[in-house]
Enzyme design. Structure first.
Site, PDB file in Angstrom:
ATOM      1  CG  HIS A  71      -1.948  -1.055   1.223  1.00 39.46           C
ATOM      2  ND1 HIS A  71      -3.028  -1.029   2.068  1.00 39.46           N
ATOM      3  CD2 HIS A  71      -2.084  -2.195   0.487  1.00 39.46           C
ATOM      4  CE1 HIS A  71      -3.790  -2.083   1.859  1.00 39.46           C
ATOM      5  NE2 HIS A  71      -3.228  -2.819   0.901  1.00 39.46           N
ATOM      6  CD  GLU A  73      -1.799   4.588   3.179  1.00 38.83           C
ATOM      7  OE1 GLU A  73      -2.940   5.044   3.361  1.00 38.83           O
ATOM      8  OE2 GLU A  73      -1.566   3.639   2.397  1.00 38.83           O
ATOM      9  CB  CYS A 102      -6.345  -0.141   5.255  1.00 41.67           C
ATOM     10  SG  CYS A 102      -4.658  -0.792   5.138  1.00 41.67           S
ATOM     11  CB  CYS A 105      -1.847   1.818   6.058  1.00 40.21           C
ATOM     12  SG  CYS A 105      -1.559   1.027   4.461  1.00 40.21           S
TER      13      CYS A 105
END
Length: 175
Positions: A71, A73, A102, A105
């Site tokens: 992801h 991040e 999320c 993250c």
């Protein structure tokens, strides 16, 4: 964008940002468009020091790499590895994310010791784009819930620049 009907909980109000936060959140949004152009889910992230130095920038790359943890991040946090930043320096940093982080993250942000997060589109609005397909669902837990459990403070600002952050998602998700 089709928003949920009024029988669902109210959507979070948009946050107004100052010039600095707006500038860096827009950089994260640019990364979200780059991720989408490369076939990934449209998310981007930028990490900025307390002094305003961009420390890391990244896009989501899990479709390209096959890494489900890639992801935006997490990719930005990984880019910090080996930079020799102290926990105190990271506590003064801000992570800008085009979408609400999320659970995974948010946990990575917690472990990194970053002290501030600013995000664009919130998870509730993202779910409208994702639809009800089981392969596109997320853990319905706000990043704020994860940050509240932290023993060190993590300031969380968002949603902000919702329409700008949402643009990369329009038509990007399978229906």
């Amino acid at each position: 964008m089709n928003l949920p009907d009024s029988s669902l909980p109210a959507l979070p109000e948009e946050t107004t940002l100052d010039e600095r936060d707006g500038r860096y959140l827009r950089k994260a949004i640019v990364w979200s468009h780059a991720a989408r152009r490369r076939g990934n889910r449209p998310f981007g992230s930028v990490i900025v020091s307390a002094a305003g130095e961009v420390l890391a920038e990244a896009a989501n790359s899990n479709a390209e790499t096959g890494d489900c943890t890639a992801h935006a991040e997490v990719n930005a946090l990984r880019a910090l590895a080996g930079r020799g930043l102290t926990r105190e320096e990271l506590a003064g940093a801000t992570l800008y994310a085009s979408g609400e982080p999320c659970v995974m993250c948010a946990g990575a942000i917690f472990w990194s010791n970053i002290g501030r997060v600013v995000f664009g589109i919130d998870a509730q609005r993202l779910r409208v784009f994702r639809g009800e397909r089981q392969d596109q669902r997320d853990a319905e837990l706000s990043c704020r819930d994860v940050f509240r459990a932290s023993p060190h403070p993590i300031e969380c600002i968002g949603p902000a620049l919702i329409d700008e952050a949402a643009a990369a998602h329009d038509g990007a998700w399978k229906t």
